[in-house]
Design a protein around this motif. Structure first.
Motif, PDB file in Angstrom:
ATOM      1  N   HIS A   1     105.143  61.515  42.655  1.00  0.00           N
ATOM      2  CA  HIS A   1     106.474  60.989  42.875  1.00  0.00           C
ATOM      3  C   HIS A   1     106.713  60.751  44.355  1.00  0.00           C
ATOM      4  O   HIS A   1     106.068  61.345  45.217  1.00  0.00           O
ATOM      5  CB  HIS A   1     107.551  61.911  42.300  1.00  0.00           C
ATOM      6  CG  HIS A   1     107.409  63.341  42.703  1.00  0.00           C
ATOM      7  ND1 HIS A   1     106.628  64.237  42.003  1.00  0.00           N
ATOM      8  CD2 HIS A   1     107.936  64.039  43.735  1.00  0.00           C
ATOM      9  CE1 HIS A   1     106.682  65.420  42.582  1.00  0.00           C
ATOM     10  NE2 HIS A   1     107.466  65.325  43.637  1.00  0.00           N
TER      11      HIS A   1
ATOM     12  N   GLY B   1     109.556  56.379  35.160  1.00  0.00           N
ATOM     13  CA  GLY B   1     109.139  55.620  36.336  1.00  0.00           C
ATOM     14  C   GLY B   1     109.538  54.158  36.310  1.00  0.00           C
ATOM     15  O   GLY B   1     109.014  53.362  37.092  1.00  0.00           O
TER      16      GLY B   1
ATOM     17  N   VAL C   1     111.061  52.752  43.410  1.00  0.00           N
ATOM     18  CA  VAL C   1     111.063  54.085  42.824  1.00  0.00           C
ATOM     19  C   VAL C   1     111.863  54.987  43.752  1.00  0.00           C
ATOM     20  O   VAL C   1     111.452  55.210  44.889  1.00  0.00           O
ATOM     21  CB  VAL C   1     109.632  54.640  42.655  1.00  0.00           C
ATOM     22  CG1 VAL C   1     109.681  56.037  42.050  1.00  0.00           C
ATOM     23  CG2 VAL C   1     108.801  53.716  41.778  1.00  0.00           C
TER      24      VAL C   1
ATOM     25  N   ARG D   1     109.347  59.867  39.355  1.00  0.00           N
ATOM     26  CA  ARG D   1     107.923  59.769  39.074  1.00  0.00           C
ATOM     27  C   ARG D   1     107.415  58.354  39.272  1.00  0.00           C
ATOM     28  O   ARG D   1     108.070  57.379  38.882  1.00  0.00           O
ATOM     29  CB  ARG D   1     107.655  60.213  37.632  1.00  0.00           C
ATOM     30  CG  ARG D   1     106.175  60.400  37.320  1.00  0.00           C
ATOM     31  CD  ARG D   1     105.991  60.980  35.943  1.00  0.00           C
ATOM     32  NE  ARG D   1     106.397  60.036  34.909  1.00  0.00           N
ATOM     33  CZ  ARG D   1     106.315  60.283  33.609  1.00  0.00           C
ATOM     34  NH1 ARG D   1     105.898  61.466  33.197  1.00  0.00           N
ATOM     35  NH2 ARG D   1     106.681  59.383  32.722  1.00  0.00           N
TER      36      ARG D   1
END
Length: 247
Positions: free
Chosen positions: A78, A191, A34, A39
């Motif tokens: 996040h 995400g 990520v 997010r």
């Protein structure tokens, strides 16, 4: 006593389960699963991914928040690890490679809610004859040259996780135009990390080529499969991906 952070407690060591989950999640974030500012998956998805309860995930996220590694606002949680946020490359419009740069090209895109081609259903893990969102794209110049057609089928995971895609179900009648140019951006905002794999093969007895693209997320779940056919191919196919530098 010195203050500790999640990475001071490797999974091999003992300690509370939530701390071990925080360690594992931190490792995935450091690997770029990520990007910073993006997010995180929902608590439900994280719980399923790690095989623990949502309460354990909440405790792990709270630990990461206390260390300044995760932030939470109205968009959700996040990553805040150092590094530049990954911007959506302009070249990653959907479907990649379908839009030719030739002047005078006319394009048409529609979506339908119907069973996908059998090979798509198998790749996406869908039961036979189960309907899903199917996107069809066609482009050609005024004289009919440079024709490109693409058929994309989306998985149940993509429709469940990406709100913008799910909205198309009620208007997927195959007649109204449907521009999903930002489909990959929608997935990233939900995400999901996107892993593309293209297989390019010549079509027997012609100068055309077929590009079969499979996209899955960071949990190896299929998101979509696309079959793109480029007719009368006389030049090299070029797929351009722009990635930001590490710093």
């Amino acid at each position: 006593m010195a203050r500790t952070t999640p990475h001071d407690h490797p999974l091999a060591a003992g300690g509370p389960l939530y701390r071990r989950i925080a360690t594992q999640l931190l490792g995935e974030l450091r690997e770029g699963t990520v990007p910073p500012g993006e997010r995180l998956p929902s608590e439900r998805r994280l719980a399923e991914h790690f095989g623990v309860s949502r309460e354990t995930v909440r405790q792990a996220l709270q630990l990461l928040r206390e260390e300044g590694l995760v932030a939470t606002d109205r968009r959700g949680s996040h990553a805040t690890l150092p590094g530049l946020p990954v911007q959506t490359p302009v070249s990653l419009t959907f479907p990649v490679g379908a839009r030719a740069a030739q002047p005078g090209t006319v394009a048409r895109a529609t979506v339908v809610w119907e069973p996908p081609p059998p090979e798509h259903a198998e790749a996406l893990g869908l039961a036979p004859h189960r309907p899903t969102l199917v996107h069809r794209y066609r482009s050609a110049t005024a004289d009919g040259r440079g024709r490109r057609t693409a058929v994309t089928s989306f998985s149940a995971v993509a429709l469940a996780e990406v709100e913008e895609l799910a909205r198309y179900r009620d208007r997927a009648d195959g007649r109204a135009g449907a521009q999903l140019r930002r489909a990959y951006d929608w997935m990233r905002r939900a995400g999901l990390a996107l892993h593309h794999r293209d297989c390019i093969t010549p079509l027997p007895g012609s100068t055309s080529v077929r590009v079969t693209r499979r996209v899955h997320d960071q949990y190896a779940r299929p998101l979509e499969i696309t079959d793109l056919v480029v007719a009368d191919q006389h030049e090299a196919l070029v797929y351009e991906f722009t990635l930001p530098s590490a710093g």
